[in-house]
Design a protein around this motif. Sequence first.
Motif: not given
Length: 192
Positions: A104-108, A115, A117
């Motif tokens: 969860d690279r964007d931490g949302n 995409n 993920e």
Amino acid sequence: GVDAGVASQPPTVPVVPAQAQRVTAHRISPMILAEQWVANYPPLPVRRTPVITYPQGVVVNFQECASALGPVVVANEPHRARLVPLIESGNLVRETLQVYAACDRDGNGYLNWNNGEIRSFLSSIFRQQGLHPPSEQQMYHLYSRFDMDRNAALDARECICLADALLRTVFFPAPPPPQVPVPVHLAPASRV
């Protein structure tokens, strides 16, 4: 001008559809929901638990799902003795939560199917354990059950539950019986 009939009506409270409430509730803190689920993970035996109803109401029958994962089940059979205790103890879901946090690279608190993920997350779990990951189509078979609102995204807890379901499905079936060659004798066709 202003329509007097509209102005005289009492103000209305906006109605949020149930599905939107669910999404809003999860947005409060998807990671906390996932962490709570992992902390309270029940030590259910893999072979004696053929069906689990996950928190989102998703019912997974592992025997039924295993048929769609046949080649993955066979490929990962040598790892059964090592992986089943990890699943049953809850250690694997704790490791899965760590993998999720890295994915969860964007931490949302959400991963997206479109995409890549979610596929990357699931493949990472399998690779981290030295397992053969399922194909995209095999992943989608279970993923589609968890994406109940069909928005192509799963929150943190849904992702952890999906990973648990996928791993339990792979290791649920009984080990295949050993293949013993059966001699076949073909008699020449008799001529009449």
